[in-house]
Design an enzyme around this catalytic site. Structure first.
Site, short mmCIF file in Angstrom:
data_model
loop_
_atom_site.label_atom_id
_atom_site.label_comp_id
_atom_site.label_asym_id
_atom_site.label_seq_id
_atom_site.Cartn_x
_atom_site.Cartn_y
_atom_site.Cartn_z
CG ASP A 62 -2.05 0.93 1.13
OD1 ASP A 62 -2.29 1.46 0.03
OD2 ASP A 62 -2.73 1.14 2.14
CG ASN A 98 -7.49 -2.87 -5.90
OD1 ASN A 98 -6.52 -3.59 -5.69
ND2 ASN A 98 -7.86 -1.94 -5.01
C1 FPP Z 1 -2.26 0.07 -3.08
O1 FPP Z 1 -1.68 1.36 -3.15
C2 FPP Z 1 -1.71 -0.74 -4.11
C3 FPP Z 1 -2.43 -1.36 -5.08
C4 FPP Z 1 -3.88 -1.30 -5.19
C5 FPP Z 1 -1.77 -2.16 -6.12
C6 FPP Z 1 -0.49 -2.79 -5.73
C7 FPP Z 1 0.13 -3.24 -6.96
C8 FPP Z 1 1.44 -3.15 -7.24
C9 FPP Z 1 2.50 -2.71 -6.31
C10 FPP Z 1 1.89 -3.57 -8.56
C11 FPP Z 1 1.91 -5.05 -8.59
C12 FPP Z 1 2.41 -5.46 -9.84
C13 FPP Z 1 3.21 -6.49 -10.00
C14 FPP Z 1 3.72 -6.75 -11.31
C15 FPP Z 1 3.58 -7.36 -8.88
P1 FPP Z 1 -2.62 2.58 -3.42
O2 FPP Z 1 -2.74 2.78 -4.88
O3 FPP Z 1 -3.93 2.37 -2.75
O4 FPP Z 1 -1.82 3.76 -2.77
P2 FPP Z 1 -2.46 4.99 -1.99
O5 FPP Z 1 -3.21 4.39 -0.81
O6 FPP Z 1 -1.27 5.77 -1.56
O7 FPP Z 1 -3.34 5.70 -2.94
#
Ligand code: FPP
Length: 251
Positions: A32, A80
């Site tokens: 996250d 998501n």
């Molecule tokens: C949450 O951060 C993260 C996600 C919803 C996606 C996580 C995915 C990856 C790290 C990429 C994975 C890909 C591979 C190839 C393994 P957020 O977007 O909610 O962050 P925020 O809370 O700061 O907005």
């Protein structure tokens, strides 16, 4: 084994404190804070996800060398899909790029498996998942489970439906369902339950991740955004885990 790791900054000296005989067998990671990481730098959210994916390789390689056997990383949840289409598309493209660039995703001696409801993923992604699972299947280091279109509730409902089907077919009586039967129907049936769950970025919740497997997990939270989470932070989480007193309901 630790010799190979000693040079790896920034984990440095902390590593010597790790007790290799008391490592968590299975670590869950909620990756996250990618969006916030990107925002702080004036970059699009997709750049944060890309940096997050890169970091997964660093951390999983490091964890594997430390001797950890299983990591499950939350890459895309069943919720998501509610994000703006452009972000969902960017995440799916990122997954596709990484699945195609097999060595970039997996790192040395890591085998990749995907868990989650694959029926909603594109044919292209499904094909690449099959290829990468096959390409890495004989590796004997760590196993990295990527949770894609994964939700803990969906996983449990799926298991219950399978048992209902057994009842319908007459191979199971309704009153005979056991915990072991449900466990065996989770995506992670071959893996020990999660010993440790790591969630960076300041949120203190599970967000539908490994609900069944986290009954006795230890949790490690921190304010660091996932792309900034280093091998040193991972080591700190392991050390804190090793200082916990796990009683599993006993005394
Ligand atoms: C949450 O951060 C993260 C996600 C919803 C996606 C996580 C995915 C990856 C790290 C990429 C994975 C890909 C591979 C190839 C393994 P957020 O977007 O909610 O962050 P925020 O809370 O700061 O907005």
């Amino acid at each position: 084994m630790f010799k190979a790791l000693q040079g790896l900054r920034p984990a440095g000296k902390l590593l010597r404190e790790v007790d290799v005989n008391n490592l968590p067998r299975h670590v869950g990671i909620i990756m996250d804070g990618n969006g916030r990481w990107a925002k702080k730098r004036g970059l699009p959210r997709s750049a944060g996800h890309r940096a997050g994916a890169q970091n997964l390789k660093t951390i999983s390689e490091f964890a594997g060398e430390m001797g950890i056997r299983y990591i499950t990383a939350y890459a895309f949840s069943t919720e998501n899909w509610k994000r703006p289409k452009a972000e969902v598309d960017a995440l799916m493209q990122l997954l596709l790029d990484y699945l195609r660039d097999r060595d970039q995703l997996a790192g040395k001696n890591v085998s990749i498996r995907v868990i989650g409801d694959r029926s909603a993923l594109s044919d292209e992604i499904n094909h690449e998942i099959d290829v990468v699972e096959d390409y890495t299947k004989d590796r004997d280091g760590m196993v990295l489970y990527l949770a894609i279109n994964y939700g803990g509730r969906q996983e449990i409902v799926r298991a219950v439906n399978e048992l209902c089907q057994n009842v319908r077919e007459g191979t199971l009586s309704p009153g005979e369902v056991t915990e072991a039967m449900l466990s065996a129907r989770m995506y992670t049936d071959e893996v020990p339950e999660a010993d440790l769950i790591i969630r960076p970025s300041g949120e203190l919740r599970l967000s539908n991740f490994l609900l069944w497997q986290s009954a006795y997990s230890e949790f490690w939270f921190s304010d660091i955004n996932w792309p900034d989470f280093t091998t040193r932070d991972f080591t700190r989480a392991i050390l804190e885990y090793q200082n916990r007193n796990r009683r599993f309901g006993g005394v």
